[in-house]
Design a protein around this motif. Structure first.
Motif, mmCIF file in Angstrom:
data_model
loop_
_atom_site.group_PDB
_atom_site.id
_atom_site.type_symbol
_atom_site.label_atom_id
_atom_site.label_comp_id
_atom_site.label_asym_id
_atom_site.label_seq_id
_atom_site.Cartn_x
_atom_site.Cartn_y
_atom_site.Cartn_z
ATOM 1 N N LYS A 68 -107.439 59.167 -61.172
ATOM 2 C CA LYS A 68 -108.771 58.644 -61.494
ATOM 3 C C LYS A 68 -108.634 57.381 -62.329
ATOM 4 C CE LYS A 68 -113.147 59.979 -63.560
ATOM 5 N NZ LYS A 68 -113.879 61.024 -64.278
ATOM 6 N N LEU A 69 -107.741 57.414 -63.309
ATOM 7 C CA LEU A 69 -107.507 56.264 -64.157
ATOM 8 C C LEU A 69 -106.998 55.076 -63.344
ATOM 9 C CD1 LEU A 69 -107.554 55.572 -67.225
ATOM 10 C CD2 LEU A 69 -105.127 56.139 -67.248
ATOM 11 N N LEU A 71 -107.249 54.517 -60.096
ATOM 12 C CA LEU A 71 -108.206 54.052 -59.088
ATOM 13 C C LEU A 71 -109.419 53.367 -59.700
ATOM 14 C CD1 LEU A 71 -107.920 57.054 -56.636
ATOM 15 C CD2 LEU A 71 -107.064 54.735 -56.274
ATOM 16 N N THR A 72 -109.844 53.787 -60.874
ATOM 17 C CA THR A 72 -110.989 53.121 -61.503
ATOM 18 C C THR A 72 -110.569 51.788 -62.134
ATOM 19 O OG1 THR A 72 -110.728 54.483 -63.486
ATOM 20 C CG2 THR A 72 -112.366 55.197 -61.895
ATOM 21 N N GLU A 73 -109.286 51.646 -62.459
ATOM 22 C CA GLU A 73 -108.770 50.371 -62.962
ATOM 23 C C GLU A 73 -108.922 49.282 -61.911
ATOM 24 O OE1 GLU A 73 -104.638 50.727 -63.782
ATOM 25 O OE2 GLU A 73 -104.916 51.557 -65.776
ATOM 26 N N GLU A 74 -108.751 49.655 -60.638
ATOM 27 C CA GLU A 74 -108.716 48.685 -59.555
ATOM 28 C C GLU A 74 -110.098 48.208 -59.144
ATOM 29 O OE1 GLU A 74 -106.508 50.228 -56.299
ATOM 30 O OE2 GLU A 74 -104.735 50.627 -57.512
ATOM 31 N N VAL A 75 -111.139 48.954 -59.486
ATOM 32 C CA VAL A 75 -112.495 48.605 -59.037
ATOM 33 C C VAL A 75 -113.064 47.450 -59.816
ATOM 34 C CG1 VAL A 75 -114.859 49.464 -58.818
ATOM 35 C CG2 VAL A 75 -112.948 50.928 -58.216
#
Length: 75
Positions: A68-69, A71-75
């Motif tokens: 989650k960490l 993947l949310t960094e990439e958004v």
């Protein structure tokens, strides 16, 4: 055109997920691959890795938090 855009987005998400899984420590990655990509149950995963079910749960929880960490960094 819309269909092509959706397929492109899906491929991008799949690539991002693959990269995020690859970045996990080996023992966490093993749990994710067995549980979510190969469809093993918690008990089957524990048996395959020769670790207690509680350890599978803990590693799964840690792995999902890290994913989650990442993947949310990439958004």
């Amino acid at each position: 055109e819309m269909q092509r855009s959706l397929v492109g987005s899906e491929m991008c998400i799949r690539d991002s997920l693959r990269e995020a899984v690859a970045r996990l420590p080996r023992e966490l990655r093993a749990v994710v691959v067995l549980r979510y990509f190969q469809g093993l149950t918690l008990a089957e995963t524990a048996q395959a890795l020769d670790i207690p079910p509680g350890t599978v749960s803990t590693r799964q929880r840690k792995a999902l938090s890290l994913l989650k960490l990442h993947l949310t960094e990439e958004v």
